[in-house]
Design an enzyme around this catalytic site. Structure first.
Site, PDB file in Angstrom:
ATOM      1  N   GLY A  86       7.933  -6.153   2.823  1.00  0.00           N
ATOM      2  CA  GLY A  86       9.164  -5.551   3.339  1.00  0.00           C
ATOM      3  C   GLY A  86      10.419  -6.180   2.803  1.00  0.00           C
TER       4      GLY A  86
ATOM      5  CE  LYS B 266      -1.011   6.875   0.930  1.00  0.00           C
ATOM      6  NZ  LYS B 266       0.261   6.547   1.605  1.00  0.00           N
TER       7      LYS B 266
ATOM      8  CG  ASN C 136       3.285   0.810   7.448  1.00  0.00           C
ATOM      9  OD1 ASN C 136       4.007   1.378   6.623  1.00  0.00           O
ATOM     10  ND2 ASN C 136       2.045   1.195   7.684  1.00  0.00           N
ATOM     11  CB  SER C 137       7.926   2.200   6.249  1.00  0.00           C
ATOM     12  OG  SER C 137       7.068   3.134   6.818  1.00  0.00           O
TER      13      SER C 137
ATOM     14  CB  CYS D 206       0.140   5.797   9.050  1.00  0.00           C
ATOM     15  SG  CYS D 206       0.967   7.081   8.072  1.00  0.00           S
TER      16      CYS D 206
ATOM     17  CB  SER E 109      -0.908  -0.001   1.235  1.00  0.00           C
ATOM     18  OG  SER E 109      -1.671   1.192   1.242  1.00  0.00           O
TER      19      SER E 109
ATOM     20  N   GLY F  70       2.758  11.270   4.394  1.00  0.00           N
ATOM     21  CA  GLY F  70       1.685  11.924   5.155  1.00  0.00           C
ATOM     22  C   GLY F  70       0.291  11.612   4.635  1.00  0.00           C
ATOM     23  CG  LEU F  71      -2.311   8.462   5.562  1.00  0.00           C
ATOM     24  CD1 LEU F  71      -3.063   8.585   6.894  1.00  0.00           C
ATOM     25  CD2 LEU F  71      -3.097   7.562   4.620  1.00  0.00           C
TER      26      LEU F  71
ATOM     27  CE  LYS G 159       1.792  -2.585   5.553  1.00  0.00           C
ATOM     28  NZ  LYS G 159       1.649  -1.765   4.359  1.00  0.00           N
TER      29      LYS G 159
ATOM     30  N   GLY H 138      12.303  -1.080   1.663  1.00  0.00           N
ATOM     31  CA  GLY H 138      13.283  -1.632   0.736  1.00  0.00           C
ATOM     32  C   GLY H 138      14.226  -2.608   1.415  1.00  0.00           C
TER      33      GLY H 138
HETATM   34  O1  ERO Z   1       3.269   8.574   4.795  1.00  0.00           O
HETATM   35  C1  ERO Z   1       2.459   7.747   4.379  1.00  0.00           C
HETATM   36  O2  ERO Z   1       1.491   8.036   3.657  1.00  0.00           O
HETATM   37  C2  ERO Z   1       2.693   6.356   4.804  1.00  0.00           C
HETATM   38  N1  ERO Z   1       3.962   5.890   4.670  1.00  0.00           N
HETATM   39  C3  ERO Z   1       4.303   4.652   5.121  1.00  0.00           C
HETATM   40  O3  ERO Z   1       5.457   4.251   5.025  1.00  0.00           O
HETATM   41  N2  ERO Z   1       3.357   3.865   5.665  1.00  0.00           N
HETATM   42  C4  ERO Z   1       2.074   4.289   5.811  1.00  0.00           C
HETATM   43  O4  ERO Z   1       1.271   3.504   6.354  1.00  0.00           O
HETATM   44  C5  ERO Z   1       1.731   5.593   5.363  1.00  0.00           C
HETATM   45  C6  ERO Z   1       0.388   6.109   5.521  1.00  0.00           C
HETATM   46  C7  ERO Z   1      -0.639   5.488   6.003  1.00  0.00           C
END
Ligand code: ERO
Length: 308
Positions: free
Chosen positions: A246, A45, A190-191, A127, A20, A72-73, A161, A218
């Site tokens: 990931g 997204k 997630n990141s 997020c 996403s 920032g979504l 997530k 990455g």
């Molecule tokens: O900044 C974001 O839009 C975003 N970046 C991410 O690495 N993970 C997220 O879950 C996310 C926004 C929900």
């Protein structure tokens, strides 16, 4: 070669999804993914109740071994994505939603429950980039209370997530919460929240929001992703499937995710770097490894990581 997986009885003929956030903000991008033969399904997204522009640019930066982002979504809002996933598609869709608060999450899910969307939903509890908003899934009691409230009315297939966890006790704690609920899946990871890259030549950070802090993705996060897939597979109810996200750069990385227990695998940073052809390369590389080992199906080795 059988590269399929299933979530909640929904068949994904091919294991690959997008992560996403990457190539999934517009319906054109989502169509591109759905039309690609090596993509099994899509994740939107994360949608907020209202459309958002996101954080100021630069907000994504590619590093030698991955990426840092603080998007920032940015998204076109809930109505845009529910309209898209409600259409008839040849492959499964996962509608990702992310409230800016627990109350928003509840409202989003009420709207999905009231809609005629019957596919999978994924609540983003992780997020790292909405300024002033903590990642919900690091708050175990808060996550439990939220899921209790949601499952009191939400009767459609729902996954979450998750952010990466780093302590074995934390895997126990989040699994104890998640196992109380009829979740279809978890998507991990997630990141890795709030890393910082320093450009030595300019003596500067590389992204603007939050003074340069952002989520890492990455190859550099592969080991963390594999640990999360493995640790959660060992702890979650069998009915809760895992989407491994990931660090995927090669077919061997995909193989490792499956060996750790992933049902499906998402590609984020490497999709951003390489474009949709990444899925052809990964399919070729994964199929070659499987053929060399005499495997015909992902289920021949899924979750069968050996220990020594
Ligand atoms: O900044 C974001 O839009 C975003 N970046 C991410 O690495 N993970 C997220 O879950 C996310 C926004 C929900």
């Amino acid at each position: 070669m059988d590269l399929s997986g299933q979530i909640n009885g929904q068949q994904f003929e091919h294991l690959f999804l997008n992560a996403s956030g990457v190539h999934c903000q517009s319906t054109t991008e989502l169509d591109d993914l759905l039309n690609h033969p090596a993509v099994g399904g899509i994740v939107t997204k994360s949608a907020t109740l209202e459309k958002r522009d996101g954080n100021p640019a630069p907000r994504y930066y590619e590093l030698a071994d991955g990426s840092i982002n603080s998007m920032g979504l940015p998204n076109f809002g809930y109505d845009y994505y529910i309209d898209y996933v409600k259409q008839s598609h040849a492959k499964p869709t996962i509608l990702s939603v992310a409230g800016l608060s627990a109350a928003d999450d509840v409202q989003l899910l009420h709207q999905i429950q009231a809609s005629d969307y019957a596919g999978l939903t994924e609540l983003n509890l992780s997020c790292p980039n909405v300024i002033g908003k903590p990642q919900m899934a690091y708050d175990y009691a808060g996550t439990e209370a939220l899921l209790k409230e949601i499952f009191a009315f939400f009767k459609k297939p729902l996954g979450v997530k998750l952010p990466p966890y780093f302590d074995l006790v934390h895997f126990d704690q989040i699994a104890a919460v998640l196992n109380q609920f009829p979740l279809t899946h978890v998507n991990t990871i997630n990141s890795v929240g709030n890393g910082l890259w320093v450009d030595v030549a300019s003596e500067s950070v590389v992204i603007k929001p939050k003074g340069g802090f952002g989520g890492l993705g990455g190859r550099m996060v592969l080991l963390t992703a594999l640990a999360n897939v493995r640790a959660l597979r060992q702890r979650l109810n069998d009915s809760i499937k895992i989407i491994g996200t990931g660090g995927v750069k090669t077919g061997a990385d995909v193989f490792a995710h499956i060996l750790c227990g992933a049902e499906l695998v998402s590609v984020g940073t490497q999709l951003q770097v390489e474009g949709l052809s990444v899925y052809d390369r990964l399919t070729t590389e994964l199929s070659r490894i499987m053929a060399d080992k005499g495997y015909h199906s992902l289920s021949d080795f899924r979750g069968k990581l050996k220990t020594i």
